[in-house]
Write a protein that holds these residues in place. Structure first.
Motif, PDB file in Angstrom:
ATOM      1  N   ASP A   1      -0.008  22.810   8.770  1.00  0.00           N
ATOM      2  CA  ASP A   1       0.133  22.536   7.083  1.00  0.00           C
ATOM      3  C   ASP A   1       0.583  21.284   6.607  1.00  0.00           C
ATOM      4  OD1 ASP A   1      -0.807  25.201   7.080  1.00  0.00           O
ATOM      5  OD2 ASP A   1       1.448  25.930   7.586  1.00  0.00           O
ATOM      6  N   GLN A   2       0.123  20.174   7.085  1.00  0.00           N
ATOM      7  CA  GLN A   2       0.587  19.009   6.495  1.00  0.00           C
ATOM      8  C   GLN A   2      -0.331  18.706   5.167  1.00  0.00           C
ATOM      9  OE1 GLN A   2       2.558  16.909   6.949  1.00  0.00           O
ATOM     10  NE2 GLN A   2       3.506  17.034   9.122  1.00  0.00           N
ATOM     11  N   PRO A   3       0.196  18.266   4.388  1.00  0.00           N
ATOM     12  CA  PRO A   3      -0.578  17.896   3.012  1.00  0.00           C
ATOM     13  C   PRO A   3      -1.769  17.207   3.297  1.00  0.00           C
ATOM     14  CG  PRO A   3       1.482  16.686   2.971  1.00  0.00           C
ATOM     15  CD  PRO A   3       1.598  17.474   4.201  1.00  0.00           C
ATOM     16  N   PHE A   4      -2.705  16.963   2.172  1.00  0.00           N
ATOM     17  CA  PHE A   4      -3.763  16.312   2.394  1.00  0.00           C
ATOM     18  C   PHE A   4      -3.486  14.773   2.321  1.00  0.00           C
ATOM     19  CE2 PHE A   4      -3.110  15.812  -1.915  1.00  0.00           C
ATOM     20  CZ  PHE A   4      -3.617  14.752  -2.279  1.00  0.00           C
ATOM     21  N   ILE A   5      -4.625  13.963   2.963  1.00  0.00           N
ATOM     22  CA  ILE A   5      -4.424  12.424   3.138  1.00  0.00           C
ATOM     23  C   ILE A   5      -5.112  11.776   1.838  1.00  0.00           C
ATOM     24  CG2 ILE A   5      -4.611  10.585   4.610  1.00  0.00           C
ATOM     25  CD1 ILE A   5      -4.528  12.530   7.047  1.00  0.00           C
ATOM     26  N   PRO A   6      -4.550  11.051   1.114  1.00  0.00           N
ATOM     27  CA  PRO A   6      -5.364  10.578  -0.070  1.00  0.00           C
ATOM     28  C   PRO A   6      -6.112   9.369   0.677  1.00  0.00           C
ATOM     29  CG  PRO A   6      -3.097  10.757  -0.779  1.00  0.00           C
ATOM     30  CD  PRO A   6      -3.284  11.118   0.691  1.00  0.00           C
ATOM     31  N   SER A   7      -7.291   9.187  -0.019  1.00  0.00           N
ATOM     32  CA  SER A   7      -8.354   7.888   0.357  1.00  0.00           C
ATOM     33  C   SER A   7      -7.810   6.834   0.478  1.00  0.00           C
ATOM     34  CB  SER A   7      -9.414   7.953  -0.738  1.00  0.00           C
ATOM     35  OG  SER A   7     -10.243   9.192  -0.918  1.00  0.00           O
ATOM     36  N   TYR A   8      -6.549   6.386  -0.240  1.00  0.00           N
ATOM     37  CA  TYR A   8      -6.166   5.021  -0.256  1.00  0.00           C
ATOM     38  C   TYR A   8      -5.014   4.655   0.858  1.00  0.00           C
ATOM     39  CZ  TYR A   8      -1.411   6.295  -2.094  1.00  0.00           C
ATOM     40  OH  TYR A   8      -0.194   6.538  -2.262  1.00  0.00           O
ATOM     41  N   PHE A   9      -4.802   5.623   1.720  1.00  0.00           N
ATOM     42  CA  PHE A   9      -3.892   5.481   2.720  1.00  0.00           C
ATOM     43  C   PHE A   9      -4.129   4.479   3.734  1.00  0.00           C
ATOM     44  CE2 PHE A   9      -0.589   9.220   2.672  1.00  0.00           C
ATOM     45  CZ  PHE A   9      -0.022   9.036   1.417  1.00  0.00           C
ATOM     46  N   GLY A  10      -5.267   4.511   4.329  1.00  0.00           N
ATOM     47  CA  GLY A  10      -5.824   3.560   5.247  1.00  0.00           C
ATOM     48  C   GLY A  10      -5.923   2.342   4.694  1.00  0.00           C
ATOM     49  N   PHE A  11      -6.332   2.168   3.378  1.00  0.00           N
ATOM     50  CA  PHE A  11      -6.374   0.928   2.737  1.00  0.00           C
ATOM     51  C   PHE A  11      -5.089   0.138   2.701  1.00  0.00           C
ATOM     52  CE2 PHE A  11      -6.863  -0.984  -1.498  1.00  0.00           C
ATOM     53  CZ  PHE A  11      -7.641  -1.847  -1.319  1.00  0.00           C
ATOM     54  N   ASP A  12      -4.114   0.901   2.396  1.00  0.00           N
ATOM     55  CA  ASP A  12      -2.495   0.466   2.229  1.00  0.00           C
ATOM     56  C   ASP A  12      -2.195   0.024   3.463  1.00  0.00           C
ATOM     57  OD1 ASP A  12      -3.016   0.822  -0.731  1.00  0.00           O
ATOM     58  OD2 ASP A  12      -1.091   1.771  -0.803  1.00  0.00           O
ATOM     59  N   VAL A  13      -2.476   0.457   4.461  1.00  0.00           N
ATOM     60  CA  VAL A  13      -2.036   0.309   5.895  1.00  0.00           C
ATOM     61  C   VAL A  13      -2.403  -1.266   6.220  1.00  0.00           C
ATOM     62  CG1 VAL A  13      -2.031   0.745   8.595  1.00  0.00           C
ATOM     63  CG2 VAL A  13      -1.568   2.769   6.844  1.00  0.00           C
ATOM     64  N   ASP A  14      -3.625  -1.363   5.909  1.00  0.00           N
ATOM     65  CA  ASP A  14      -4.512  -2.659   6.018  1.00  0.00           C
ATOM     66  C   ASP A  14      -3.786  -3.778   5.270  1.00  0.00           C
ATOM     67  OD1 ASP A  14      -6.156  -1.406   8.188  1.00  0.00           O
ATOM     68  OD2 ASP A  14      -7.512  -1.123   6.865  1.00  0.00           O
ATOM     69  N   ILE A  15      -3.614  -3.334   4.052  1.00  0.00           N
ATOM     70  CA  ILE A  15      -3.072  -4.684   3.299  1.00  0.00           C
ATOM     71  C   ILE A  15      -1.806  -4.907   3.479  1.00  0.00           C
ATOM     72  CG2 ILE A  15      -2.258  -5.050   0.818  1.00  0.00           C
ATOM     73  CD1 ILE A  15      -4.352  -3.550  -0.289  1.00  0.00           C
ATOM     74  N   ASN A  16      -0.788  -3.921   4.094  1.00  0.00           N
ATOM     75  CA  ASN A  16       0.495  -4.170   4.235  1.00  0.00           C
ATOM     76  C   ASN A  16       0.569  -4.961   5.799  1.00  0.00           C
ATOM     77  OD1 ASN A  16       2.257  -2.970   2.380  1.00  0.00           O
ATOM     78  ND2 ASN A  16       1.732  -0.999   2.936  1.00  0.00           N
ATOM     79  N   LYS A  17      -0.424  -4.684   6.489  1.00  0.00           N
ATOM     80  CA  LYS A  17      -0.424  -5.345   7.901  1.00  0.00           C
ATOM     81  C   LYS A  17      -0.732  -6.746   7.507  1.00  0.00           C
ATOM     82  CE  LYS A  17      -3.056  -5.411  12.080  1.00  0.00           C
ATOM     83  NZ  LYS A  17      -3.607  -6.705  11.996  1.00  0.00           N
ATOM     84  N   ARG A  18      -1.372  -7.307   6.587  1.00  0.00           N
ATOM     85  CA  ARG A  18      -1.691  -8.799   6.543  1.00  0.00           C
ATOM     86  C   ARG A  18      -0.760  -9.231   5.348  1.00  0.00           C
ATOM     87  NH1 ARG A  18      -6.403  -6.329   4.090  1.00  0.00           N
ATOM     88  NH2 ARG A  18      -6.415  -6.503   1.715  1.00  0.00           N
ATOM     89  N   GLY A  19      -0.216  -8.383   4.423  1.00  0.00           N
ATOM     90  CA  GLY A  19       0.642  -8.760   3.523  1.00  0.00           C
ATOM     91  C   GLY A  19      -0.271  -9.079   2.166  1.00  0.00           C
ATOM     92  N   ALA A  20       0.531  -8.515   1.158  1.00  0.00           N
ATOM     93  CA  ALA A  20      -0.135  -8.314  -0.243  1.00  0.00           C
ATOM     94  C   ALA A  20      -0.330  -9.736  -0.981  1.00  0.00           C
ATOM     95  CB  ALA A  20       0.401  -7.300  -1.057  1.00  0.00           C
ATOM     96  N   ASP A  21      -1.186  -9.707  -1.796  1.00  0.00           N
ATOM     97  CA  ASP A  21      -0.912 -10.872  -2.680  1.00  0.00           C
ATOM     98  C   ASP A  21       0.050 -10.776  -3.967  1.00  0.00           C
ATOM     99  OD1 ASP A  21      -3.266 -12.051  -1.847  1.00  0.00           O
ATOM    100  OD2 ASP A  21      -4.565 -10.873  -3.363  1.00  0.00           O
ATOM    101  N   ASN A  22       0.688 -11.767  -4.566  1.00  0.00           N
ATOM    102  CA  ASN A  22       1.664 -11.886  -5.621  1.00  0.00           C
ATOM    103  C   ASN A  22       1.535 -10.759  -6.510  1.00  0.00           C
ATOM    104  OD1 ASN A  22       2.710 -12.710  -8.157  1.00  0.00           O
ATOM    105  ND2 ASN A  22       3.959 -13.813  -6.701  1.00  0.00           N
TER     106      ASN A  22
END
Length: 446
Positions: free
Chosen positions: A226-247
């Motif tokens: 019964d884990q909640p749904f996974i929003p579409s953006y979750f994988g996208f944010d993991v990748d941004i955080n792995k490289r570091g976000a823009d200012n």
């Protein structure tokens, strides 16, 4: 040591500043670094360290911006494979800052690269910043890394890793250890998080289900259920955080602005953030209504669930005075670059929404196709209408063709916020029959 907890209520995110003497460290900072800078000014402290417990899925971190602007060193596990400049921080590694000693505990389970930051000061006070590993009353979900990040671990493997983490990794710490998690109730990074913002390890050992004596098999079954749904953006944010976000400031400042809608491309999605009542009175054709009127409106989560990463869209706000606040909220999940322009409805919008005749609906609900857009776990607890079709809101755009078009359609959720978005999605795609929003009237049928 002085500890300040910062809360981002819509994302149920907690971040931290730790001050000792004239030095300051941060843990899991949010996208906007200004609150941490203000806190550093108040304490006349220099930010020397940023600890990242893992690459976050539900928000964008400002770790790289803080490194560039404050000269801080970023500490994270070597297993992250981070693309930004950093110092690996794993078991055996320590950092001394004034009277505080920070050390790393590798705590896989939510992700394979998760660490817990253990801090102890000269008075022998113990604190852990547990990231998404240990929450108050729960532990982090293990099913977010199958499709995201450099280590695509399977949920069963991570569930077993979490069992080992909870069984062994905190054993050397005293019951008095204060637990500061990265999330509280309302986060999608777990399922039964407490509304409490902190706890002690002793309290968690007594009250958190994960510390109960149980077999690995029992633990795995419980954490995966019964884990909640996974929003579409979750994988996208993991990748941004792995490289570091823009200012943050310059990125949101680049979004164009339009007064009125004459210049928009009609083939691009429109997301209207106004109150549902205003949206129904008039909106752009085909617009989707995802409200951002106050902190209780979770536009971050629902925008990232309904709109795909890198999908372009226009953003409608109710007034020029709302422009910056809404834009900054969207920037927290890294979607600001997808916005083609922000629009204010100065000329008014002509498309209106169908209005449901409640008396007719109550008398003959069978004359309507009823669409229940709650999550599967909610529906399993009870349906409001026996013959309702269940399509969760985050799946509605993809599964819209599954809806029949032979009767008027009524959309409902549990309280009204999601049904406004769901109704607008259905109305955008189905024009053969009227589409109605049950809204808050759903309370009459519970």
């Amino acid at each position: 040591m002085t500890i300040k907890q910062f809360e981002d209520k819509p994302l149920a995110h907690y971040s931290y500043a730790i001050v000792s003497g004239d030095k300051m460290a941060l843990v899991d900072p949010a996208r906007d670094p200004k609150p941490y800078y203000r806190f550093a000014e108040e304490h006349n402290a220099q930010i020397i360290a940023v600890f990242e417990t893992h690459p976050h899925a539900d928000f964008i971190s400002s770790h790289l911006q803080i490194k560039k602007e404050a000269g801080a060193t970023i500490y994270t596990s070597k297993m992250v494979g981070a693309d930004y400049p950093h110092t690996p921080f794993d078991e055996g590694d320590t950092l001394v800052m004034g009277e505080v000693t920070f050390s790393a505990i590798n705590t896989p389970g939510h992700s394979p690269d998760s660490i817990t930051i253990h801090a102890i000061d000269s008075d022998n006070n113990h604190v852990i910043f547990s990231g998404d590993t240990l929450f108050i009353g729960d532990v982090g979900r293990p099913d977010l890394r199958e499709k995201a990040g450099n280590m695509r671990a399977k949920r069963e493997e991570l569930a077993k890793a979490m069992y080992q983490t909870i069984t062994h990794k905190y054993n050397a710490l005293p019951d008095t250890t204060i637990v500061y998690p990265a999330h509280g109730a309302g986060s999608l990074c777990g399922k039964n998080l407490s509304s409490e913002a902190s706890s002690t390890l002793g309290n968690e050992r007594m009250g958190n289900w994960a510390f109960k004596k149980q077999t690995e098999k029992e633990f795995v079954a419980q954490i995966l259920a019964d884990q909640p749904f996974i929003p579409s953006y979750f994988g996208f944010d993991v990748d941004i955080n792995k490289r570091g976000a823009d200012n943050f400031e310059s990125s949101v400042a680049d979004v164009p602005f339009l007064i009125g809608s004459a210049a928009i491309n009609k083939d691009i999605l429109v997301v209207d953030t106004r109150d549902a009542s205003d949206f129904k009175k008039g909106h752009l054709p085909g617009a989707i209504n995802i409200m951002a009127c106050d902190e209780d409106d979770k536009i971050e989560t629902w925008l990232g669930a309904i709109v795909q990463p890198e999908e372009p869209f226009y953003l409608v706000v109710s007034s020029i005075t709302k422009r910056q606040a809404v834009l900054e909220r969207i920037g927290k999940i890294g979607y600001e670059k997808q916005i083609k322009a922000i629009i204010t409805p100065i000329k008014g919008f002509k498309s209106t929404s169908d209005q449901l005749d409640m008396e007719a609906f109550k008398k003959r609900p069978g004359n309507y196709t009823i669409v229940d857009i709650r999550n599967e776990s909610e529906v399993n607890e009870g349906k409001y209408f026996e013959n309702a079709i269940n399509i969760p809101l985050n799946e509605l755009r993809a599964d819209i063709d599954d809806l029949p078009k032979d009767k008027p359609i009524v959309v409902h959720c549990a309280g009204g916020y999601r049904s406004a978005a769901g109704t607008s999605i259905v109305a955008r795609n189905i024009t053969e029959v009227p589409v109605f929003d049950l809204g808050e009237n759903v309370e009459e049928f519970k």
